[in-house]
Design a protein around this motif. Structure first.
Motif, PDB file in Angstrom:
ATOM      1  N   UNK A 388      51.931   6.415  21.350  1.00  0.00           N
ATOM      2  CA  UNK A 388      50.944   5.343  21.517  1.00  0.00           C
ATOM      3  C   UNK A 388      51.007   4.381  20.346  1.00  0.00           C
ATOM      4  N   UNK A 389      50.204   3.320  20.457  1.00  0.00           N
ATOM      5  CA  UNK A 389      50.061   2.316  19.397  1.00  0.00           C
ATOM      6  C   UNK A 389      51.405   1.671  19.044  1.00  0.00           C
ATOM      7  N   UNK A 393      59.065  -3.026  15.752  1.00  0.00           N
ATOM      8  CA  UNK A 393      59.682  -2.910  14.439  1.00  0.00           C
ATOM      9  C   UNK A 393      59.123  -1.814  13.568  1.00  0.00           C
ATOM     10  N   UNK A 394      58.067  -1.128  14.015  1.00  0.00           N
ATOM     11  CA  UNK A 394      57.463  -0.050  13.241  1.00  0.00           C
ATOM     12  C   UNK A 394      57.576   1.267  14.014  1.00  0.00           C
ATOM     13  N   UNK A 395      57.514   2.389  13.311  1.00  0.00           N
ATOM     14  CA  UNK A 395      57.534   3.672  14.024  1.00  0.00           C
ATOM     15  C   UNK A 395      56.350   3.777  14.977  1.00  0.00           C
ATOM     16  N   UNK A 396      56.552   4.505  16.064  1.00  0.00           N
ATOM     17  CA  UNK A 396      55.444   4.790  16.964  1.00  0.00           C
ATOM     18  C   UNK A 396      54.683   6.005  16.435  1.00  0.00           C
ATOM     19  N   UNK A 397      53.437   6.117  16.829  1.00  0.00           N
ATOM     20  CA  UNK A 397      52.634   7.257  16.420  1.00  0.00           C
ATOM     21  C   UNK A 397      52.093   7.956  17.648  1.00  0.00           C
ATOM     22  N   UNK A 398      51.510   9.086  17.431  1.00  0.00           N
ATOM     23  CA  UNK A 398      50.928   9.848  18.525  1.00  0.00           C
ATOM     24  C   UNK A 398      50.461  11.193  18.019  1.00  0.00           C
ATOM     25  N   UNK A 409      60.471   7.238  15.110  1.00  0.00           N
ATOM     26  CA  UNK A 409      61.212   6.081  15.594  1.00  0.00           C
ATOM     27  C   UNK A 409      61.549   6.300  17.065  1.00  0.00           C
ATOM     28  N   UNK A 410      61.037   5.427  17.917  1.00  0.00           N
ATOM     29  CA  UNK A 410      61.241   5.575  19.356  1.00  0.00           C
ATOM     30  C   UNK A 410      61.199   4.197  20.004  1.00  0.00           C
ATOM     31  N   UNK A 411      61.919   4.000  21.091  1.00  0.00           N
ATOM     32  CA  UNK A 411      61.891   2.707  21.785  1.00  0.00           C
ATOM     33  C   UNK A 411      60.522   2.434  22.385  1.00  0.00           C
ATOM     34  N   UNK A 412      60.144   1.163  22.434  1.00  0.00           N
ATOM     35  CA  UNK A 412      58.787   0.794  22.845  1.00  0.00           C
ATOM     36  C   UNK A 412      58.485   1.156  24.291  1.00  0.00           C
ATOM     37  N   UNK A 413      59.521   1.303  25.130  1.00  0.00           N
ATOM     38  CA  UNK A 413      59.251   1.611  26.535  1.00  0.00           C
ATOM     39  C   UNK A 413      58.708   3.034  26.714  1.00  0.00           C
ATOM     40  N   UNK A 414      58.735   3.838  25.638  1.00  0.00           N
ATOM     41  CA  UNK A 414      58.187   5.190  25.719  1.00  0.00           C
ATOM     42  C   UNK A 414      56.693   5.242  25.413  1.00  0.00           C
ATOM     43  N   UNK A 415      56.077   4.083  25.182  1.00  0.00           N
ATOM     44  CA  UNK A 415      54.631   4.043  24.977  1.00  0.00           C
ATOM     45  C   UNK A 415      53.925   4.689  26.175  1.00  0.00           C
TER      46      UNK A 415
END
Length: 439
Positions: A388-389, A393-398, A409-415
């Motif tokens: 989420x969030x 350009x920044x790491x994703x969190x969850x 670090x993950x591609x944005x489509x995995x939100x």
């Protein structure tokens, strides 16, 4: 019925204080405003309407709410300010006298904010609609996520417990809830809208259904059957209402996460009696051990108040030692606040601000150590995370299933997707874990 055409081209800014319940309710109000044609203000714009959902759990909360009302009026002098929530319920006259306030709405009027705004627009006079809390008996449902990934499902409101330090029964009214059928419908709608995780929230959620001959355990089983929701979390539940049946069911459930939040408030039986809590430390320890036995990896958060009236140095040490002995994950530490109208004011043994501060620091240090120790247990393991969030350009969190915050670090489509990650290393302050996305 309100003529929504009067709201054409209007914009609104929302500001919510306090708990997850307030967030859920603010999100629901936001959806009602959007349906009426009121657009949430964009960055750099000046809103026509400001809605503030307030908290009143401490004097600090009251002060922050007052400051926010004054500040937002100064910032947006032409905006109509709508104030609702606990502070509005308890201090309506005080709020109505603040410049810029157009509407003051009590807890049971949150579904009438548009109507009250329309009345203000027609008359130009401040609309104050607050009913005595003892007369509030309607339950206003809420299931919303706003701009968050997780969805917050309000299943219960109000409280009948009257703990000696607490104003919530006066601010929220009597305990009341929706029905299991209504909650299942809301969870199903959230799933259809793309929600993957639901946080079950309320004031005293373990009291769910007592007027409908339903129980919180019944609700847990019914929600577990809703297709599309992959995760549930129980936001906070009183230890005397957290039955062994609920713990055992959650342990065997695929959808209920190994995560509990249970208020202790003090680890001294003598202070618990002064607080008028409905359990003792023996029962609380049993619940912690039962959770740990059924779910060894479970995250257990515990609420704690320091500096309550009657908490001597010896009783604080007793509380500290009890908390230290528990196999829990984190303490949420609150400093006792004097609240008008509470029974605690009749007690002696007032604790000085300096001593409260020192006791808070000691408990927070203990909490930090427990969180670090708990988190370190899982470094090197692989766990599922709801990403989420997203920020380009920044790491994703969850959060993992057992509520460890990670950055990866993950591609944005995995939100809003549940993925497996390897937990690599704690951050310096142990507030999150650096992780690697698994193939």
């Amino acid at each position: 019925m309100t003529d929504n055409s009067i709201f054409t081209d209007k914009t609104v800014y929302f500001h919510s204080f306090g708990c997850k319940l307030n967030f859920a309710e603010t999100s629901t109000v936001g959806m009602a405003f959007a349906e009426a044609g009121i657009r949430t203000v964009r960055k750099g714009e000046k809103p026509d309407i400001v809605v503030i959902n307030t908290c009143s759990v401490t004097e600090v909360a009251d002060r922050k709410c007052r400051q926010a009302i004054h500040s937002l009026h100064k910032r947006y002098p032409e905006a109509a300010i709508v104030v609702t929530g606990c502070y509005a319920q308890l201090k309506s006259d005080e709020i109505a006298g603040i410049p810029g306030v157009a509407v003051v709405a009590g807890q049971d009027k949150k579904d009438r904010l548009l109507e009250l705004l329309a009345d203000w627009m027609g008359s130009g006079s401040t609309q104050v609609q607050v009913r005595d809390s003892k007369d509030i008996d309607n339950f206003i449902p809420s299931c919303a996520r706003g701009d968050r990934t997780r969805c917050f499902l309000k299943v219960q409101d109000g409280c009948d417990y009257w703990c000696s330090y607490c104003t919530i029964p006066r601010a929220r009214g009597r305990s009341r809830s929706g029905t299991i059928a209504q909650m299942v419908d809301q969870a199903s709608a959230a799933a259809a809208d793309g929600a993957r995780e639901i946080v079950i929230t309320g004031v005293n959620i373990g009291d769910f259904g007592h007027r409908n001959d339903e129980t919180f355990a019944d609700l847990v089983r019914a929600l577990d059957a809703v297709e599309g929701i992959e995760r549930y979390r129980i936001s906070s539940i009183e230890p005397n209402l957290l039955t062994d049946e609920i713990i055992e069911y959650c342990a065997s459930s695929r959808r209920f996460m190994p995560h509990f939040h249970v208020p202790l408030q003090c680890g001294s039986d003598e202070v618990l009696k002064l607080m008028r809590r409905r359990y003792d430390t023996a029962l609380f320890r049993h619940k912690m051990e039962k959770i740990r036995e059924a779910m060894p990896d479970a995250f257990i958060g515990v609420d704690l108040i320091v500096g309550a009236r009657g908490e001597t140095d010896a009783l604080f040490r007793e509380s500290y030692d009890f908390c230290k002995s528990l196999d829990i994950s984190r303490l949420h530490v609150f400093v006792y606040s004097e609240r008008p109208g509470t029974r605690a004011l009749e007690l002696g043994g007032k604790v000085s601000p300096a001593v409260k501060k020192e006791r808070s620091a000691q408990m927070l240090e203990l909490s930090d150590a427990k969180l670090r120790d708990f988190s370190q247990r899982f470094v090197g393991t692989v766990r599922p995370v709801l990403l989420e969030h997203t920020r380009e350009g920044l790491p994703m969190s969850g959060f993992t299933d057992n509520y460890l915050k990670v950055e990866v670090d993950a591609p944005v489509h995995l939100d809003n997707t549940i993925v497996n990650v390897r937990l690599d290393a704690l951050s310096d302050d142990a507030s999150f874990i650096h992780a690697t996305l698994m193939p």
